[in-house]
Design a protein around this motif. Structure first.
Motif, PDB file in Angstrom:
ATOM      1  N   ALA A 288      -8.458   4.619   3.983  1.00  0.00           N
ATOM      2  CA  ALA A 288      -8.367   4.284   5.235  1.00  0.00           C
ATOM      3  C   ALA A 288      -6.860   3.478   5.743  1.00  0.00           C
ATOM      4  CB  ALA A 288      -9.303   3.249   5.949  1.00  0.00           C
ATOM      5  N   LEU A 289      -6.610   2.362   4.454  1.00  0.00           N
ATOM      6  CA  LEU A 289      -5.478   1.879   4.375  1.00  0.00           C
ATOM      7  C   LEU A 289      -4.156   2.690   4.235  1.00  0.00           C
ATOM      8  CD1 LEU A 289      -3.670  -1.068   4.135  1.00  0.00           C
ATOM      9  CD2 LEU A 289      -4.300  -0.803   1.666  1.00  0.00           C
ATOM     10  N   THR A 290      -4.470   3.782   3.259  1.00  0.00           N
ATOM     11  CA  THR A 290      -3.482   4.723   3.000  1.00  0.00           C
ATOM     12  C   THR A 290      -3.036   5.673   4.163  1.00  0.00           C
ATOM     13  OG1 THR A 290      -4.006   4.643   0.668  1.00  0.00           O
ATOM     14  CG2 THR A 290      -2.582   6.533   1.434  1.00  0.00           C
ATOM     15  N   ASP A 291      -4.001   5.891   4.817  1.00  0.00           N
ATOM     16  CA  ASP A 291      -3.996   6.659   5.948  1.00  0.00           C
ATOM     17  C   ASP A 291      -3.350   6.061   7.242  1.00  0.00           C
ATOM     18  OD1 ASP A 291      -5.363   8.854   4.709  1.00  0.00           O
ATOM     19  OD2 ASP A 291      -7.033   8.602   5.829  1.00  0.00           O
ATOM     20  N   GLU A 292      -3.610   4.805   7.214  1.00  0.00           N
ATOM     21  CA  GLU A 292      -2.783   3.802   8.265  1.00  0.00           C
ATOM     22  C   GLU A 292      -1.401   3.582   8.099  1.00  0.00           C
ATOM     23  OE1 GLU A 292      -2.423   1.888  11.867  1.00  0.00           O
ATOM     24  OE2 GLU A 292      -4.014   3.111  11.038  1.00  0.00           O
ATOM     25  N   ALA A 293      -1.270   3.303   6.792  1.00  0.00           N
ATOM     26  CA  ALA A 293       0.302   3.238   6.199  1.00  0.00           C
ATOM     27  C   ALA A 293       0.984   4.448   6.492  1.00  0.00           C
ATOM     28  CB  ALA A 293       0.179   2.863   4.701  1.00  0.00           C
ATOM     29  N   ARG A 294       0.667   5.583   6.505  1.00  0.00           N
ATOM     30  CA  ARG A 294       1.398   6.842   6.423  1.00  0.00           C
ATOM     31  C   ARG A 294       1.564   6.874   7.966  1.00  0.00           C
ATOM     32  NH1 ARG A 294      -2.254   9.899   2.256  1.00  0.00           N
ATOM     33  NH2 ARG A 294      -0.657   9.909   0.396  1.00  0.00           N
TER      34      ARG A 294
ATOM     35  N   ARG B  85       1.998   4.617  10.223  1.00  0.00           N
ATOM     36  CA  ARG B  85       2.908   3.504  10.586  1.00  0.00           C
ATOM     37  C   ARG B  85       4.268   3.032   9.884  1.00  0.00           C
ATOM     38  NH1 ARG B  85       0.852  -0.119  14.253  1.00  0.00           N
ATOM     39  NH2 ARG B  85      -1.334   0.281  15.026  1.00  0.00           N
ATOM     40  N   SER B  86       4.039   3.414   8.513  1.00  0.00           N
ATOM     41  CA  SER B  86       5.306   2.874   7.626  1.00  0.00           C
ATOM     42  C   SER B  86       5.300   3.871   6.495  1.00  0.00           C
ATOM     43  CB  SER B  86       5.200   1.418   7.411  1.00  0.00           C
ATOM     44  OG  SER B  86       3.946   1.197   6.562  1.00  0.00           O
ATOM     45  N   ARG B  87       6.616   3.707   5.856  1.00  0.00           N
ATOM     46  CA  ARG B  87       6.922   4.580   4.535  1.00  0.00           C
ATOM     47  C   ARG B  87       7.686   3.436   4.040  1.00  0.00           C
ATOM     48  NH1 ARG B  87       3.927   8.589   2.636  1.00  0.00           N
ATOM     49  NH2 ARG B  87       5.693   9.580   1.604  1.00  0.00           N
ATOM     50  N   PRO B  88       7.838   3.410   2.741  1.00  0.00           N
ATOM     51  CA  PRO B  88       6.953   4.364   1.722  1.00  0.00           C
ATOM     52  C   PRO B  88       6.020   3.468   0.779  1.00  0.00           C
ATOM     53  CG  PRO B  88       9.247   4.168   0.602  1.00  0.00           C
ATOM     54  CD  PRO B  88       9.124   3.156   1.877  1.00  0.00           C
ATOM     55  N   ALA B  89       6.244   2.511   0.590  1.00  0.00           N
ATOM     56  CA  ALA B  89       5.472   1.611  -0.477  1.00  0.00           C
ATOM     57  C   ALA B  89       4.017   1.679  -0.244  1.00  0.00           C
ATOM     58  CB  ALA B  89       6.167   0.242  -0.523  1.00  0.00           C
ATOM     59  N   LEU B  90       3.596   1.082   0.780  1.00  0.00           N
ATOM     60  CA  LEU B  90       2.136   1.080   1.130  1.00  0.00           C
ATOM     61  C   LEU B  90       1.461   2.490   1.036  1.00  0.00           C
ATOM     62  CD1 LEU B  90       0.236  -1.401   1.314  1.00  0.00           C
ATOM     63  CD2 LEU B  90       0.369  -1.045   3.764  1.00  0.00           C
ATOM     64  N   ALA B  91       2.145   3.523   1.406  1.00  0.00           N
ATOM     65  CA  ALA B  91       1.749   4.845   1.477  1.00  0.00           C
ATOM     66  C   ALA B  91       1.782   5.650   0.192  1.00  0.00           C
ATOM     67  CB  ALA B  91       2.453   5.533   2.892  1.00  0.00           C
ATOM     68  N   GLU B  92       2.176   4.929  -1.058  1.00  0.00           N
ATOM     69  CA  GLU B  92       2.352   5.655  -2.108  1.00  0.00           C
ATOM     70  C   GLU B  92       1.822   4.835  -3.493  1.00  0.00           C
ATOM     71  OE1 GLU B  92       6.731   7.512  -1.428  1.00  0.00           O
ATOM     72  OE2 GLU B  92       6.539   5.785  -2.701  1.00  0.00           O
ATOM     73  N   PRO B  93       0.393   4.879  -3.435  1.00  0.00           N
ATOM     74  CA  PRO B  93      -0.301   4.183  -4.323  1.00  0.00           C
ATOM     75  C   PRO B  93      -0.164   4.948  -5.690  1.00  0.00           C
ATOM     76  CG  PRO B  93      -2.148   5.294  -2.866  1.00  0.00           C
ATOM     77  CD  PRO B  93      -0.631   5.400  -2.292  1.00  0.00           C
ATOM     78  N   ASP B  94       0.024   6.226  -5.657  1.00  0.00           N
ATOM     79  CA  ASP B  94       0.343   6.983  -6.952  1.00  0.00           C
ATOM     80  C   ASP B  94       1.550   6.514  -7.642  1.00  0.00           C
ATOM     81  OD1 ASP B  94      -2.003   8.541  -6.209  1.00  0.00           O
ATOM     82  OD2 ASP B  94      -1.018  10.250  -5.707  1.00  0.00           O
ATOM     83  N   PHE B  95       2.446   5.703  -6.875  1.00  0.00           N
ATOM     84  CA  PHE B  95       3.522   5.128  -7.490  1.00  0.00           C
ATOM     85  C   PHE B  95       3.316   3.794  -8.408  1.00  0.00           C
ATOM     86  CE2 PHE B  95       7.838   2.981  -7.867  1.00  0.00           C
ATOM     87  CZ  PHE B  95       8.460   4.194  -8.069  1.00  0.00           C
ATOM     88  N   PHE B  96       2.019   3.486  -8.352  1.00  0.00           N
ATOM     89  CA  PHE B  96       1.611   2.277  -9.217  1.00  0.00           C
ATOM     90  C   PHE B  96       1.783   2.462 -10.725  1.00  0.00           C
ATOM     91  CE2 PHE B  96       0.939   0.516  -5.225  1.00  0.00           C
ATOM     92  CZ  PHE B  96      -0.241   0.500  -4.469  1.00  0.00           C
ATOM     93  N   ALA B  97       1.493   3.527 -11.065  1.00  0.00           N
ATOM     94  CA  ALA B  97       1.835   3.839 -12.381  1.00  0.00           C
ATOM     95  C   ALA B  97       3.113   3.742 -12.817  1.00  0.00           C
ATOM     96  CB  ALA B  97       1.163   5.492 -12.762  1.00  0.00           C
ATOM     97  N   THR B  98       3.836   4.071 -12.035  1.00  0.00           N
ATOM     98  CA  THR B  98       5.459   3.867 -12.352  1.00  0.00           C
ATOM     99  C   THR B  98       5.915   2.568 -12.343  1.00  0.00           C
ATOM    100  OG1 THR B  98       6.004   6.084 -11.163  1.00  0.00           O
ATOM    101  CG2 THR B  98       7.941   4.552 -11.659  1.00  0.00           C
ATOM    102  N   VAL B  99       5.300   1.695 -11.460  1.00  0.00           N
ATOM    103  CA  VAL B  99       5.349   0.204 -11.632  1.00  0.00           C
ATOM    104  C   VAL B  99       5.081  -0.341 -12.613  1.00  0.00           C
ATOM    105  CG1 VAL B  99       5.062  -1.847 -10.258  1.00  0.00           C
ATOM    106  CG2 VAL B  99       5.234   0.450  -9.057  1.00  0.00           C
TER     107      VAL B  99
END
Length: 284
Positions: free
Chosen positions: A199-205, A207-221
């Protein structure tokens, strides 16, 4: 321009690509393999860089030295270069704060060299309009470095300002970019505790881009945490210097330590990374 002999300290993923670009521009690029990891040596070989045995040989045989290393090593590298008697043009393009850059400036100029303050913003440059190299310092020197990258995938921007200006830009940019990614991971960790991560991911997509809408990027972080942590420590020092709070930066640096074991491994599962954030706090 006349082909130059350029030294590179040291060819990591960004540095090797920069060396490759310089070679494509007709310049000879050298590096010192002593003490470098097998991965660095492979990168340098693949980029066509020429090895020399000692740092002193690199300093004596080049007109320009470019320093591209982890921020915590930047001062040590500059000290070694100054001790080796380098008297050419030194380009420090590391993610250090303006205060650290001024110390490096003093070391280089005292040894008889000249310096350009630089910062790279963007990914490893493989195509146009993705990566910028910002430069600050004397116009004659910044112009010389800008010419090296003419027509390449690196877009050069010369700033109005002396040594320290490019470092300030990098710290200002990276302190937001890196911290926002960490905050997004924390938000997802909290949401996961209550079963509302999607739900958080959907809401972020919505309302805003990109960090909160990209949890898959955490592996890169996580793969870059070993570099980002010291970079945020540099940013925290800058904030303190001008009287601004550094709590967010210090907190983000501490959290990134939780992921240091994922160095350069960009395939960790998101659920594992979020659990590690929680266990890292439990172990304090």
């Amino acid at each position: 321009m006349t082909p130059r002999r350029i030294g590179l300290l040291h060819p990591g993923s960004m540095g090797a690509r920069i060396g490759e670009i310089l070679r494509a521009g007709g310049h000879e690029v050298l590096y010192c393999p002593a003490g470098r990891s097998p991965r660095t040596l492979r990168r340098a070989q693949d980029a066509g860089l020429r090895p020399v045995d000692r740092l002193e040989e690199l300093c004596e045989g080049t007109q320009i030295l470019m320093s591209l290393c982890p921020p915590e090593a930047a001062l040590d590298v500059a000290q070694a270069v100054a001790a080796a008697g380098f008297t050419g043009l030194y380009v420090d393009a590391n993610a250090v704060n303006p205060e650290r850059m001024r110390v490096i400036d003093g070391l280089v100029t005292k040894a008889g060299g000249t310096i350009v303050d630089g910062c790279l913003i963007g990914p490893v440059p493989t195509r146009q309009e993705t990566t910028r190299l910002y430069l600050a310092g004397a116009a004659r020197l910044t112009g010389e470095i800008a010419t090296l990258f003419s027509g390449s995938a690196v877009q050069v921007v010369v700033l109005d300002g002396q040594v320290g200006a490019a470092s300030a830009l990098k710290i200002a940019h990276s302190s937001f970019a890196k911290t926002s990614r960490v905050l997004a991971a924390l938000a997802h960790a909290l949401a996961a505790e209550y079963g509302v991560q999607q739900a958080l991911t959907d809401e972020a997509r919505r309302r805003s881009r990109p960090a909160l809408a990209e949890p898959d990027f955490f592996a890169t972080v996580a793969a870059r945490a070993w570099r980002w942590g010291p970079e945020l420590a540099q940013a925290a020092e800058s904030y303190r210097t001008v009287g601004l709070p550094d709590t967010m930066l210090r907190g983000a640096e501490e959290l990134l330590r939780t992921w240091f074991e994922h160095k350069d491994l960009e395939h960790a599962q998101v659920d594992l990374l979020l659990r590690e954030l929680r266990s890292g706090q439990d172990g304090r």
